[in-house]
Scaffold this active site. Structure first.
Site, PDB file in Angstrom:
ATOM      1  N   TYR A 155     -21.519 -35.478 -22.455  1.00  0.00           N
ATOM      2  CA  TYR A 155     -20.892 -35.025 -21.383  1.00  0.00           C
ATOM      3  C   TYR A 155     -20.847 -36.469 -20.198  1.00  0.00           C
ATOM      4  O   TYR A 155     -19.953 -36.597 -19.810  1.00  0.00           O
ATOM      5  CB  TYR A 155     -21.369 -33.939 -20.885  1.00  0.00           C
ATOM      6  CG  TYR A 155     -20.865 -33.197 -19.542  1.00  0.00           C
ATOM      7  CD1 TYR A 155     -19.435 -32.936 -19.796  1.00  0.00           C
ATOM      8  CD2 TYR A 155     -21.155 -32.780 -18.356  1.00  0.00           C
ATOM      9  CE1 TYR A 155     -18.653 -32.067 -18.780  1.00  0.00           C
ATOM     10  CE2 TYR A 155     -20.950 -32.364 -17.260  1.00  0.00           C
ATOM     11  CZ  TYR A 155     -19.411 -31.655 -17.499  1.00  0.00           C
ATOM     12  OH  TYR A 155     -18.667 -31.162 -16.620  1.00  0.00           O
ATOM     13  N   TYR A 211     -16.843 -24.082 -15.042  1.00  0.00           N
ATOM     14  CA  TYR A 211     -15.896 -23.587 -16.383  1.00  0.00           C
ATOM     15  C   TYR A 211     -15.706 -22.130 -16.579  1.00  0.00           C
ATOM     16  O   TYR A 211     -16.924 -21.657 -17.005  1.00  0.00           O
ATOM     17  CB  TYR A 211     -16.390 -24.375 -17.619  1.00  0.00           C
ATOM     18  CG  TYR A 211     -16.529 -25.726 -17.558  1.00  0.00           C
ATOM     19  CD1 TYR A 211     -15.244 -26.836 -17.114  1.00  0.00           C
ATOM     20  CD2 TYR A 211     -17.789 -26.539 -17.683  1.00  0.00           C
ATOM     21  CE1 TYR A 211     -15.324 -28.158 -16.955  1.00  0.00           C
ATOM     22  CE2 TYR A 211     -17.853 -27.795 -17.521  1.00  0.00           C
ATOM     23  CZ  TYR A 211     -16.482 -28.689 -17.322  1.00  0.00           C
ATOM     24  OH  TYR A 211     -16.693 -30.111 -17.190  1.00  0.00           O
ATOM     25  N   LYS A 221     -13.225 -38.386 -18.808  1.00  0.00           N
ATOM     26  CA  LYS A 221     -13.626 -39.579 -19.596  1.00  0.00           C
ATOM     27  C   LYS A 221     -12.598 -40.700 -19.034  1.00  0.00           C
ATOM     28  O   LYS A 221     -12.987 -41.814 -19.303  1.00  0.00           O
ATOM     29  CB  LYS A 221     -13.592 -39.607 -20.953  1.00  0.00           C
ATOM     30  CG  LYS A 221     -14.709 -38.301 -21.436  1.00  0.00           C
ATOM     31  CD  LYS A 221     -16.009 -39.066 -21.430  1.00  0.00           C
ATOM     32  CE  LYS A 221     -16.995 -38.118 -22.278  1.00  0.00           C
ATOM     33  NZ  LYS A 221     -18.430 -38.043 -21.724  1.00  0.00           N
ATOM     34  N   HIS A 229     -24.420 -35.536  -9.526  1.00  0.00           N
ATOM     35  CA  HIS A 229     -24.279 -33.961  -9.965  1.00  0.00           C
ATOM     36  C   HIS A 229     -24.640 -33.779 -11.393  1.00  0.00           C
ATOM     37  O   HIS A 229     -24.327 -34.704 -12.098  1.00  0.00           O
ATOM     38  CB  HIS A 229     -22.836 -33.697  -9.836  1.00  0.00           C
ATOM     39  CG  HIS A 229     -22.238 -32.966  -8.700  1.00  0.00           C
ATOM     40  ND1 HIS A 229     -21.779 -31.853  -8.736  1.00  0.00           N
ATOM     41  CD2 HIS A 229     -22.203 -33.511  -7.444  1.00  0.00           C
ATOM     42  CE1 HIS A 229     -21.447 -31.627  -7.350  1.00  0.00           C
ATOM     43  NE2 HIS A 229     -21.739 -32.591  -6.443  1.00  0.00           N
TER      44      HIS A 229
HETATM   45  P1  RFL Z   1      -4.144 -45.864 -13.546  1.00  0.00           P
HETATM   46  O1  RFL Z   1      -5.277 -45.459 -12.434  1.00  0.00           O
HETATM   47  O2  RFL Z   1      -3.325 -45.033 -13.691  1.00  0.00           O
HETATM   48  O3  RFL Z   1      -3.514 -47.320 -12.874  1.00  0.00           O
HETATM   49  C1  RFL Z   1      -2.498 -47.860 -13.410  1.00  0.00           C
HETATM   50  C2  RFL Z   1      -2.030 -48.584 -12.272  1.00  0.00           C
HETATM   51  O4  RFL Z   1      -0.653 -49.336 -12.896  1.00  0.00           O
HETATM   52  C3  RFL Z   1       0.308 -49.310 -11.920  1.00  0.00           C
HETATM   53  N1  RFL Z   1       1.539 -49.462 -12.654  1.00  0.00           N
HETATM   54  C4  RFL Z   1       2.244 -50.337 -12.783  1.00  0.00           C
HETATM   55  N2  RFL Z   1       2.401 -51.567 -12.171  1.00  0.00           N
HETATM   56  C5  RFL Z   1       3.280 -52.502 -12.399  1.00  0.00           C
HETATM   57  N3  RFL Z   1       4.385 -52.163 -13.269  1.00  0.00           N
HETATM   58  C6  RFL Z   1       4.415 -51.299 -14.050  1.00  0.00           C
HETATM   59  N4  RFL Z   1       5.524 -51.040 -14.782  1.00  0.00           N
HETATM   60  C7  RFL Z   1       3.242 -50.242 -13.785  1.00  0.00           C
HETATM   61  N5  RFL Z   1       3.249 -48.825 -13.999  1.00  0.00           N
HETATM   62  C8  RFL Z   1       2.282 -48.322 -13.601  1.00  0.00           C
HETATM   63  C9  RFL Z   1       0.218 -47.753 -11.340  1.00  0.00           C
HETATM   64  O5  RFL Z   1       0.894 -47.724  -9.928  1.00  0.00           O
HETATM   65  C10 RFL Z   1      -1.264 -47.940 -10.887  1.00  0.00           C
HETATM   66  O6  RFL Z   1      -1.709 -48.265  -9.846  1.00  0.00           O
HETATM   67  O7  RFL Z   1      -4.780 -46.411 -14.863  1.00  0.00           O
HETATM   68  P2  RFL Z   1      -6.125 -47.065 -15.289  1.00  0.00           P
HETATM   69  O8  RFL Z   1      -6.662 -48.139 -14.488  1.00  0.00           O
HETATM   70  O9  RFL Z   1      -6.036 -47.313 -16.644  1.00  0.00           O
HETATM   71  O10 RFL Z   1      -7.410 -45.927 -14.901  1.00  0.00           O
HETATM   72  C11 RFL Z   1      -7.245 -44.619 -15.785  1.00  0.00           C
HETATM   73  C12 RFL Z   1      -7.687 -43.376 -14.640  1.00  0.00           C
HETATM   74  O11 RFL Z   1      -7.052 -43.544 -13.568  1.00  0.00           O
HETATM   75  C13 RFL Z   1      -7.619 -42.154 -15.277  1.00  0.00           C
HETATM   76  O12 RFL Z   1      -7.737 -42.242 -16.661  1.00  0.00           O
HETATM   77  C14 RFL Z   1      -8.246 -41.260 -14.765  1.00  0.00           C
HETATM   78  O13 RFL Z   1      -7.736 -40.523 -13.577  1.00  0.00           O
HETATM   79  C15 RFL Z   1      -8.348 -39.724 -15.537  1.00  0.00           C
HETATM   80  N6  RFL Z   1      -8.666 -38.709 -14.911  1.00  0.00           N
HETATM   81  C16 RFL Z   1     -10.190 -38.577 -14.927  1.00  0.00           C
HETATM   82  N7  RFL Z   1     -11.179 -39.519 -15.422  1.00  0.00           N
HETATM   83  C17 RFL Z   1     -12.467 -39.694 -15.219  1.00  0.00           C
HETATM   84  O14 RFL Z   1     -13.223 -40.486 -15.893  1.00  0.00           O
HETATM   85  N8  RFL Z   1     -13.074 -38.606 -14.611  1.00  0.00           N
HETATM   86  C18 RFL Z   1     -12.570 -37.679 -13.987  1.00  0.00           C
HETATM   87  O15 RFL Z   1     -13.135 -36.658 -13.378  1.00  0.00           O
HETATM   88  C19 RFL Z   1     -11.151 -37.512 -14.051  1.00  0.00           C
HETATM   89  N9  RFL Z   1     -10.156 -36.660 -13.437  1.00  0.00           N
HETATM   90  C20 RFL Z   1      -8.129 -37.826 -14.273  1.00  0.00           C
HETATM   91  C21 RFL Z   1      -9.003 -36.651 -13.357  1.00  0.00           C
HETATM   92  C22 RFL Z   1      -6.843 -37.789 -14.440  1.00  0.00           C
HETATM   93  C23 RFL Z   1      -6.095 -36.775 -13.796  1.00  0.00           C
HETATM   94  N10 RFL Z   1      -4.785 -36.627 -13.789  1.00  0.00           N
HETATM   95  C24 RFL Z   1      -3.815 -37.147 -12.690  1.00  0.00           C
HETATM   96  C25 RFL Z   1      -4.258 -36.670 -15.144  1.00  0.00           C
HETATM   97  C26 RFL Z   1      -8.096 -35.677 -12.977  1.00  0.00           C
HETATM   98  C27 RFL Z   1      -6.670 -35.601 -13.113  1.00  0.00           C
HETATM   99  C28 RFL Z   1      -5.779 -34.548 -12.314  1.00  0.00           C
END
Ligand code: RFL
Length: 393
Positions: free
Chosen positions: A390, A208, A304, A79
């Site tokens: 971006y 957007y 990010k 994309h």
């Molecule tokens: P994660 O993916 O949250 O994984 C953390 C893991 O830790 C577990 N956990 C525990 N395990 C053991 N003991 C505990 N006490 C624990 N507490 C938690 C959880 O179950 C989970 O499996 O963190 P990580 O690996 O640091 O990854 C970060 C990303 O997931 C996050 O930054 C992104 O999803 C943010 N984000 C986006 N990032 C992008 O780069 N591109 C995107 O398009 C994008 N869209 C988004 C997003 C985040 C969103 N939300 C939910 C805020 C869209 C949304 C709606």
């Protein structure tokens, strides 16, 4: 996979099986470093947790470099356009033709997580599902421990040489940080209703829209699933947004009457996300190291978070391997500084996006916001700058 009933030991205890923890686990295991991942959720939950989707070219290259990009090469799509819609009209930026000429790869995060998990398990990597880390102890020693609650509330205790906290913002890693670690927190004062629709994308671009009612966003996930965002009042109850209201408001803000109707379908996920930043500094406290959202929460405004998680995991894996295999601690000594340089640049761009996309209450600030958008519409230099940040890290 082995899962000790009472816990056990490993050189590196990784908390959390998100993109950060799983990439780290794969890279360490491959180097022959004994590690275990402790994950609060079950396997099915991980494969079902829809979040990010836009992967930066650097993220894709990282995964390719380590032979972990097979799934996204097959299932991802490229994309490279975004479209801004305002009351003054619309304009499109083909950012894959601007800046460094690079595009995103759209690949749902839960699929990436499933791929990383499958590869890790197939290689014989250890993971304890349904195991919630409760506390990290002894981070000022060479033998930190993690106490955790396993299935049915069974207490377990793990000991390692290092603990890598990849367990998000509310995990046990952050709770173990002492007063010498700073927390930089910023509430950007904006909330989004984050939605997943079982409906094909309505635009062939990221959309957007800035409307007097607030921001609306459109992001493809697959050819059958689309993510939408609607700016809402902070503290909104998602239940106050039935499907009809959601589609009516999305159509209004994205100006469906002018630019074509939205493909509608059932809303399968709705939650309120407060746009916040929360950066820990430094990312190391003795034998405890933080990566991903545990290190730095970033608002999803510039997509990010998952990309930073991958970047940090790769840096941390290399630093841990240097230390544990080659006795060279310099990578770990510089891990925090190197990672934070990327984190702060991403935070800056993400904040810039927030200020571009949300109507300001103050008329002066609002005029500045519109001027910013107008520069982006008309200035090639601004467009190149935008494109570079971006897709870049
Ligand atoms: P994660 O993916 O949250 O994984 C953390 C893991 O830790 C577990 N956990 C525990 N395990 C053991 N003991 C505990 N006490 C624990 N507490 C938690 C959880 O179950 C989970 O499996 O963190 P990580 O690996 O640091 O990854 C970060 C990303 O997931 C996050 O930054 C992104 O999803 C943010 N984000 C986006 N990032 C992008 O780069 N591109 C995107 O398009 C994008 N869209 C988004 C997003 C985040 C969103 N939300 C939910 C805020 C869209 C949304 C709606």
């Amino acid at each position: 996979m082995t899962e000790d009933q009472n816990g056990g030991s490993a050189q590196v205890l990784i908390l959390g099986a998100g993109p950060a923890g799983l990439l780290l686990g794969n890279l360490l295991h491959r180097e022959g470093i004994d590690c275990v991942i402790l994950e609060r959720a079950g396997r099915a939950t991980l494969a079902d947790r829809a979040r990010a989707g836009y992967l930066a070219p650097d993220t894709v290259r990282t995964l390719q470099r380590h032979g972990l990009a097979e799934g996204l090469s097959r299932g991802g799509s490229s994309h490279g356009s975004c479209e801004f819609r305002t009351e003054d009209g619309r304009f499109r930026l083909d950012y894959d033709q601007l800046g460094r000429g690079e595009a995103h790869t759209v690949y749902p995060q839960q699929q990436l997580v499933a791929d990383l998990l499958d590869t890790y398990l197939a290689a014989g990597g250890r993971i304890a599902f349904d195991t919630e880390a409760l506390a990290v102890h002894g981070t000022d020693t060479d033998a930190p421990t993690v106490t955790a609650r396993a299935a049915e509330g069974r207490p377990v205790r793990w000991q390692g040489r290092y603990v890598a906290a990849c367990d998000g913002r509310h995990g046990a890693g952050r709770r173990a940080l002492g007063p010498t670690v700073r927390h930089h927190r910023r509430d950007h004062g904006v909330s989004w209703l984050a939605l997943l629709a079982e409906a094909p994308p309505s635009l062939d671009a990221v959309g957007y829209a800035v409307h007097p009612h607030g921001f609306a966003g459109h992001m493809a996930r697959t050819d059958r699933i689309t993510r939408y965002y609607l700016q809402c009042e902070p503290g909104t109850d998602p239940a106050a947004w039935p499907q009809e209201r959601i589609w009516a408001e999305l159509s209004l803000r994205l100006q469906a009457d002018r630019y074509g109707p939205l493909h509608q379908g059932p809303i399968t996920q709705r939650g309120v996300v407060a746009l916040e930043s929360d950066v820990v500094e430094p990312l190391r406290q003795g034998s405890l190291l933080l990566a991903g959202d545990a290190a730095s929460l970033i608002s999803p405004s510039a997509a990010k978070g998952a990309n930073l998680a991958v970047l940090a995991a790769e840096l941390l894996a290399a630093a841990l391997a240097d230390d544990l295999l080659r006795g060279d601690p310099s990578g770990l000594d510089h891990y925090s500084e190197r990672c934070l340089a990327h984190i702060w640049r991403a935070q800056e761009f993400s904040r810039w996006m927030i200020r571009l996309l949300h109507p300001e209450r103050d008329p002066f600030q609002e005029r500045l916001r519109r001027a910013r958008l107008d520069s982006l519409r008309t200035s090639r230099a601004d467009q190149d700058w935008f494109a570079q940040h971006y897709v870049g890290l």
